[in-house]
Design a protein around this motif. Structure first.
Motif, PDB file in Angstrom:
ATOM      1  N   CYS A 179       7.288 -10.015   8.082  1.00 60.61           N
ATOM      2  CA  CYS A 179       7.496 -10.304   6.663  1.00 60.61           C
ATOM      3  C   CYS A 179       8.778 -11.108   6.513  1.00 60.61           C
ATOM      4  O   CYS A 179       9.500 -11.327   7.478  1.00 60.61           O
ATOM      5  CB  CYS A 179       7.561  -9.011   5.839  1.00 60.61           C
ATOM      6  N   ASP A 180       9.043 -11.541   5.314  1.00 62.48           N
ATOM      7  CA  ASP A 180      10.237 -12.350   5.044  1.00 62.48           C
ATOM      8  C   ASP A 180      11.300 -11.470   4.397  1.00 62.48           C
ATOM      9  O   ASP A 180      11.410 -11.407   3.173  1.00 62.48           O
ATOM     10  CB  ASP A 180       9.887 -13.525   4.136  1.00 62.48           C
ATOM     11  N   SER A 181      12.058 -10.761   5.220  1.00 63.50           N
ATOM     12  CA  SER A 181      13.088  -9.870   4.689  1.00 63.50           C
ATOM     13  C   SER A 181      14.129  -9.603   5.759  1.00 63.50           C
ATOM     14  O   SER A 181      13.805  -9.463   6.946  1.00 63.50           O
ATOM     15  CB  SER A 181      12.467  -8.545   4.229  1.00 63.50           C
ATOM     16  N   GLU A 182      15.387  -9.553   5.327  1.00 63.60           N
ATOM     17  CA  GLU A 182      16.473  -9.218   6.259  1.00 63.60           C
ATOM     18  C   GLU A 182      16.430  -7.737   6.598  1.00 63.60           C
ATOM     19  O   GLU A 182      16.682  -7.341   7.739  1.00 63.60           O
ATOM     20  CB  GLU A 182      17.816  -9.584   5.628  1.00 63.60           C
ATOM     21  N   GLU A 183      16.135  -6.906   5.613  1.00 63.95           N
ATOM     22  CA  GLU A 183      16.067  -5.458   5.817  1.00 63.95           C
ATOM     23  C   GLU A 183      14.622  -5.031   6.092  1.00 63.95           C
ATOM     24  O   GLU A 183      13.667  -5.710   5.728  1.00 63.95           O
ATOM     25  CB  GLU A 183      16.581  -4.734   4.568  1.00 63.95           C
ATOM     26  N   LEU A 184      14.484  -3.885   6.741  1.00 64.70           N
ATOM     27  CA  LEU A 184      13.149  -3.343   6.982  1.00 64.70           C
ATOM     28  C   LEU A 184      12.481  -2.986   5.653  1.00 64.70           C
ATOM     29  O   LEU A 184      13.099  -2.384   4.778  1.00 64.70           O
ATOM     30  CB  LEU A 184      13.230  -2.105   7.875  1.00 64.70           C
ATOM     31  N   VAL A 185      11.207  -3.394   5.511  1.00 66.08           N
ATOM     32  CA  VAL A 185      10.424  -3.069   4.324  1.00 66.08           C
ATOM     33  C   VAL A 185       9.491  -1.904   4.675  1.00 66.08           C
ATOM     34  O   VAL A 185       8.676  -2.014   5.605  1.00 66.08           O
ATOM     35  CB  VAL A 185       9.603  -4.279   3.844  1.00 66.08           C
ATOM     36  N   PHE A 186       9.614  -0.813   3.968  1.00 66.25           N
ATOM     37  CA  PHE A 186       8.794   0.370   4.243  1.00 66.25           C
ATOM     38  C   PHE A 186       7.785   0.563   3.115  1.00 66.25           C
ATOM     39  O   PHE A 186       8.101   0.417   1.932  1.00 66.25           O
ATOM     40  CB  PHE A 186       9.665   1.621   4.358  1.00 66.25           C
ATOM     41  N   ALA A 187       6.547   0.881   3.516  1.00 64.76           N
ATOM     42  CA  ALA A 187       5.491   1.183   2.544  1.00 64.76           C
ATOM     43  C   ALA A 187       4.632   2.314   3.101  1.00 64.76           C
ATOM     44  O   ALA A 187       4.716   2.661   4.290  1.00 64.76           O
ATOM     45  CB  ALA A 187       4.647  -0.066   2.276  1.00 64.76           C
ATOM     46  N   GLU A 188       3.800   2.894   2.253  1.00 65.69           N
ATOM     47  CA  GLU A 188       2.883   3.946   2.711  1.00 65.69           C
ATOM     48  C   GLU A 188       1.549   3.813   1.988  1.00 65.69           C
ATOM     49  O   GLU A 188       1.491   3.391   0.835  1.00 65.69           O
ATOM     50  CB  GLU A 188       3.497   5.333   2.490  1.00 65.69           C
ATOM     51  N   SER A 189       0.513   4.112   2.719  1.00 59.82           N
ATOM     52  CA  SER A 189      -0.837   4.124   2.140  1.00 59.82           C
ATOM     53  C   SER A 189      -1.619   5.311   2.719  1.00 59.82           C
ATOM     54  O   SER A 189      -2.699   5.159   3.266  1.00 59.82           O
ATOM     55  CB  SER A 189      -1.558   2.805   2.435  1.00 59.82           C
ATOM     56  N   VAL A 190      -0.984   6.456   2.641  1.00 64.62           N
ATOM     57  CA  VAL A 190      -1.563   7.680   3.201  1.00 64.62           C
ATOM     58  C   VAL A 190      -2.534   8.283   2.191  1.00 64.62           C
ATOM     59  O   VAL A 190      -2.220   8.384   1.000  1.00 64.62           O
ATOM     60  CB  VAL A 190      -0.455   8.693   3.544  1.00 64.62           C
ATOM     61  N   PHE A 191      -3.709   8.692   2.680  1.00 67.25           N
ATOM     62  CA  PHE A 191      -4.700   9.323   1.808  1.00 67.25           C
ATOM     63  C   PHE A 191      -4.962  10.751   2.271  1.00 67.25           C
ATOM     64  O   PHE A 191      -4.919  11.053   3.467  1.00 67.25           O
ATOM     65  CB  PHE A 191      -6.024   8.539   1.831  1.00 67.25           C
ATOM     66  N   GLY A 192      -5.246  11.620   1.316  1.00 70.79           N
ATOM     67  CA  GLY A 192      -5.675  12.971   1.629  1.00 70.79           C
ATOM     68  C   GLY A 192      -4.586  13.913   2.067  1.00 70.79           C
ATOM     69  O   GLY A 192      -4.869  15.009   2.556  1.00 70.79           O
ATOM     70  N   GLY A 193      -3.303  13.496   1.943  1.00 75.46           N
ATOM     71  CA  GLY A 193      -2.223  14.408   2.290  1.00 75.46           C
ATOM     72  C   GLY A 193      -2.047  14.655   3.765  1.00 75.46           C
ATOM     73  O   GLY A 193      -1.503  15.694   4.172  1.00 75.46           O
ATOM     74  N   SER A 194      -2.503  13.673   4.604  1.00 75.29           N
ATOM     75  CA  SER A 194      -2.331  13.859   6.049  1.00 75.29           C
ATOM     76  C   SER A 194      -0.856  13.952   6.423  1.00 75.29           C
ATOM     77  O   SER A 194      -0.491  14.600   7.409  1.00 75.29           O
ATOM     78  CB  SER A 194      -3.006  12.716   6.806  1.00 75.29           C
ATOM     79  N   VAL A 195       0.000  13.273   5.655  1.00 72.88           N
ATOM     80  CA  VAL A 195       1.455  13.422   5.795  1.00 72.88           C
ATOM     81  C   VAL A 195       2.003  13.729   4.404  1.00 72.88           C
ATOM     82  O   VAL A 195       1.876  12.905   3.486  1.00 72.88           O
ATOM     83  CB  VAL A 195       2.126  12.146   6.348  1.00 72.88           C
ATOM     84  N   PRO A 196       2.567  14.910   4.207  1.00 66.16           N
ATOM     85  CA  PRO A 196       3.092  15.262   2.883  1.00 66.16           C
ATOM     86  C   PRO A 196       4.158  14.271   2.412  1.00 66.16           C
ATOM     87  O   PRO A 196       4.943  13.741   3.208  1.00 66.16           O
ATOM     88  CB  PRO A 196       3.679  16.657   3.103  1.00 66.16           C
ATOM     89  N   LYS A 197       4.203  14.028   1.106  1.00 66.81           N
ATOM     90  CA  LYS A 197       5.140  13.060   0.536  1.00 66.81           C
ATOM     91  C   LYS A 197       6.594  13.395   0.826  1.00 66.81           C
ATOM     92  O   LYS A 197       7.437  12.510   0.920  1.00 66.81           O
ATOM     93  CB  LYS A 197       4.929  12.963  -0.972  1.00 66.81           C
ATOM     94  N   ASN A 198       6.880  14.686   0.954  1.00 63.39           N
ATOM     95  CA  ASN A 198       8.286  15.050   1.175  1.00 63.39           C
ATOM     96  C   ASN A 198       8.798  14.604   2.536  1.00 63.39           C
ATOM     97  O   ASN A 198      10.002  14.637   2.799  1.00 63.39           O
ATOM     98  CB  ASN A 198       8.483  16.555   0.996  1.00 63.39           C
ATOM     99  N   PHE A 199       7.868  14.161   3.438  1.00 61.22           N
ATOM    100  CA  PHE A 199       8.306  13.669   4.746  1.00 61.22           C
ATOM    101  C   PHE A 199       8.403  12.136   4.790  1.00 61.22           C
ATOM    102  O   PHE A 199       8.835  11.574   5.793  1.00 61.22           O
ATOM    103  CB  PHE A 199       7.360  14.156   5.846  1.00 61.22           C
ATOM    104  N   PHE A 200       7.979  11.464   3.710  1.00 62.41           N
ATOM    105  CA  PHE A 200       8.046   9.997   3.702  1.00 62.41           C
ATOM    106  C   PHE A 200       9.477   9.480   3.909  1.00 62.41           C
ATOM    107  O   PHE A 200       9.703   8.561   4.703  1.00 62.41           O
ATOM    108  CB  PHE A 200       7.483   9.438   2.388  1.00 62.41           C
ATOM    109  N   PRO A 201      10.475  10.037   3.196  1.00 67.72           N
ATOM    110  CA  PRO A 201      11.853   9.551   3.419  1.00 67.72           C
ATOM    111  C   PRO A 201      12.325   9.718   4.860  1.00 67.72           C
ATOM    112  O   PRO A 201      13.072   8.880   5.370  1.00 67.72           O
ATOM    113  CB  PRO A 201      12.685  10.402   2.457  1.00 67.72           C
TER     114      PRO A 201
END
Length: 714
Positions: free
Chosen positions: A533-555
């Protein structure tokens, strides 16, 4: 002594000696002050000229010699060792009721900061030229600097005692170079390659010299040459006013008074440049030069007044009036680890008095003025007041630096500062003894206070201490000062280049962390898709479905990726242009934790990046090279050798005779460009370089950098 307007017409043979070693304590009005910068190429004899004036005016009982390390101006340890000036020094001399503040500046290009300081404080520039070497680059630069400041220009052709000196060649070279009205004031007469006397074209008299003592002799047979040079003077005088022009065309002879007044007027306007000659080493015709400076160099009252800016941003005209509100410009700083800072200043208006309080508009702080000094070389002479037009010094001002204004708090005004050359050579510095890194940093920061042409920083990325200056000699002198003043030694090496790493294709990988060691275990499982991608810093995104990884672990996943991206997989440089999308994973209701998912993310990074076609990026600099047109071909050839791309060239906006070559060059190839450019252009070239962007490094460059990294890791 005959009075001529504001001038004193003093025959050269009327020598006036003062008490040997006497200190100048007398206050002078601006009408009787001349602030004169001695400028020119290295080894032209500027310091010797200041020494000759110092001795001839009776303020010393011996004539110092540069090669003996005992001159009044070259008193620094480095100057004595190198037998040349590395900083600006000042020596005030008194001659025929006039105070001349001689500002002796370095001729070596690495120490151009001293020239900027001297020019800022001066009302005229005396350009010293070697009669042996002729017009050189340092003199050309000095002429340009004086023209940019708008101060008067005068010439002194030195070393006329040398059999290879050729005054007339130098004179004609000056006329060819500048095309202005150059007027010879004093010319030499040679017999058998030896100057036997000097002819003063204003007085219409000739003088022979013996150890500095002038004796009038008959004018030698100069014939048509003498008549032609006298005509050149009269032509220049005629141009100075309509009245004198009419008299000239009427065939009437000018009086000496008219010649001097006309020349002085043209010199102040920058239309005329007088040319003197002599030998500083042998004290020949130095008295005629001093007399000429009284007659012709603008007095402080006529040049010290300046424009300033008030607190509301409005232009303010300042006049040279001791009773006006005070405004002074600080033009030089000297740092002493024991005494503190000594600031040189020139008073533009009013009077700087001991025990007064002045405002620094840049900081908004007031400064209590303690002891005041007149400076003569390394000596400081106490005074209670420095009036308008004069130059003094003050110690121990906490928040004031070179280029700052000191003014009356009741009427704030900011004067024009000083433009210095930008550092162009950078080196990484290391302490010779372990554990002295902080001492190096502290010492260099102090030295930067007195040297605006140098800079120092700690590169957060490479973890190196980087010192930048104008050349190798400049950095060597800073290293020596660091040792002599602060007792710490350092070594220098080429600094590391801040490369980057990125990827060229998409990958999807798993990062799974599972550990069981009794009690609660650790479990984290992620699937991450990496893409460019075109960015100096790392770009983080998520597209998790069904709670396979709880949101509280995204950070935690994001933190693990950000920490990992600080170090690439090729050569350990930061990763840029990277997008990471958390698409899937799994967790354990008891053993999963933030730490476990952070670790899983780092494992995914280590597994995925090598598969994503990682490449090394190198920094590209936008380079502007300013050179006379004759050198553009050489510059473009050198840029090409450095893997650079020439984008075009055009006349410089500030200097139409100079061409600006614009290019983009890998910054890794620029480490020795300053040295090469100086050699290629005989010191006439300069350049600027700023970071532009990152580009993929060629394979052979990347392989070399990666190999060096692996060697360092081992």
């Amino acid at each position: 002594m005959k009075k001529i307007g504001c001038f004193c017409f003093i025959p050269a043979h009327e020598r006036q000696y003062h008490t040997k070693g006497a200190l100048i304590l007398k206050q002078y009005s601006a009408k009787n002050i001349r602030n004169i910068a001695l400028v020119g190429h290295a080894d032209a004899g500027k310091t010797s000229l200041a020494e000759a004036a110092y001795y001839l005016t009776g303020q010393s009982d011996r004539l110092g010699r540069v090669n003996e390390g005992n001159t009044i101006c070259d008193f620094d340890t480095e100057e004595i060792a190198r037998k040349g000036s590395v900083s600006m020094a000042m020596v005030p001399v008194e001659w025929k009721g006039t105070k001349m503040n001689l500002l002796d500046t370095p001729g070596l290009f690495d120490f151009s900061g001293g020239v900027s300081e001297g020019i800022r404080a001066a009302g005229s520039a005396l350009i010293v030229i070697s009669g042996k070497s002729g017009l050189e680059v340092g003199a050309e630069k000095a002429f340009a600097a004086a023209g940019k400041k708008g101060i008067a220009k005068l010439f002194f052709v030195n070393f006329m005692d040398n059999e290879h000196a050729d005054f007339y060649k130098v004179y004609h070279d000056l006329k060819d170079a500048y095309g202005m009205a150059l007027c010879p004031m004093v010319i030499p007469y040679k017999e058998e390659d030896r100057v036997t006397c000097y002819v003063n074209l204003i007085e219409n008299k000739a003088y022979a010299y013996d150890n500095g003592k002038a004796t009038e002799v008959p004018i030698p047979p100069l014939g048509e040459l003498y008549a032609r040079l006298r005509v050149e003077i009269d032509e220049a005088v005629a141009e100075s006013s309509e009245e004198l022009m009419e008299k000239y065309f009427a065939g009437e002879e000018f009086t000496n008074e008219e010649r001097i007044v006309g020349l002085a007027r043209g010199i102040r306007r920058g239309e005329i440049a007088p040319v003197f000659c002599g030998s500083a080493y042998e004290l020949e015709a130095i008295d005629q030069l001093l007399n000429g400076l009284i007659w012709l160099a603008p007095w402080a009252e006529s040049v010290a007044g300046e424009h300033g800016v008030d607190a509301d941003g409005n232009d303010v005209d300042l006049t040279v009036d001791e009773d006006a509100q005070t405004a002074a410009i600080v033009f030089k700083t000297v740092v002493d680890p024991f005494v503190g800072k000594l600031l040189y200043f020139k008073v533009i208006s009013g009077c700087v008095k001991a025990d007064s309080t002045l405002l620094n508009p840049r900081t908004g702080a007031t400064e209590k003025i303690g002891k005041l000094f007149f400076v003569r070389g390394k000596k400081q002479i106490d005074t209670n007041c420095v009036p308008a037009g004069d130059i003094g010094a003050v110690a121990k001002l906490a928040s004031t630096n070179t280029g700052d204004t000191l003014c009356d708090p009741a009427k704030p005004v900011t004067l024009r500062g000083i433009t210095f050359d930008t550092p162009c050579l950078s080196m990484a510095v290391e302490a010779k003894k372990k554990g002295e890194e902080e001492k190096i940093a502290a010492g260099l920061i102090r030295l930067m206070e007195e040297d605006p042409t140098a800079s120092f920083e700690v590169n957060k990325e490479t973890k190196e201490q980087v010192l930048s200056g104008l050349g190798e000699q400049h950095l060597d002198v800073i290293a020596s000062k660091l040792k002599n003043k602060f007792g710490v030694e350092m070594t220098m090496k080429t600094p590391r280049v801040p490369y980057r790493e990125t990827i060229r294709k998409n990958v999807k990988v798993q990062g799974r962390h599972k550990k069981q060691s009794g009690g609660h275990g650790q479990f984290g499982d992620v699937w991450i898709e990496f893409e460019p991608c075109d960015s100096e810093e790392l770009v983080f995104a998520e597209s998790v479905f069904g709670g396979s990884v709880p949101k509280n672990f995204f950070p935690a996943v994001e933190k693990g990726l950000i920490d990992s991206a600080k170090k690439g997989v090729l050569a350990g440089f930061p990763m840029v242009g990277l997008k990471a999308t958390l698409v899937d994973g799994s967790y354990h209701p008891v053993d999963s934790s933030e730490m476990a998912f952070k670790t899983a993310a780092s494992l995914a990074y280590k597994a995925g990046i090598p598969q994503a076609s990682p490449v090394l990026l190198e920094p590209i600099g936008a380079v502007k090279v300013f050179v006379p047109g004759d050198y553009t071909g050489d510059v473009m050839g050198d840029v090409n050798k450095r893997r650079g791309r020439v984008l075009g060239m055009h006349p410089s906006a500030d200097e139409p005779s100079v061409t600006c070559v614009e290019a983009e060059v890998p910054m890794a190839e620029m480490s020795d460009f300053s040295t090469t450019l100086r050699s290629m252009t005989q010191g006439r070239g300069r350049f600027t370089s700023t970071f532009e962007r990152y580009e993929e490094a060629p394979a052979h460059v990347a392989q070399k950098v990666i190999a060096e990294y692996k060697t360092d890791e081992e």
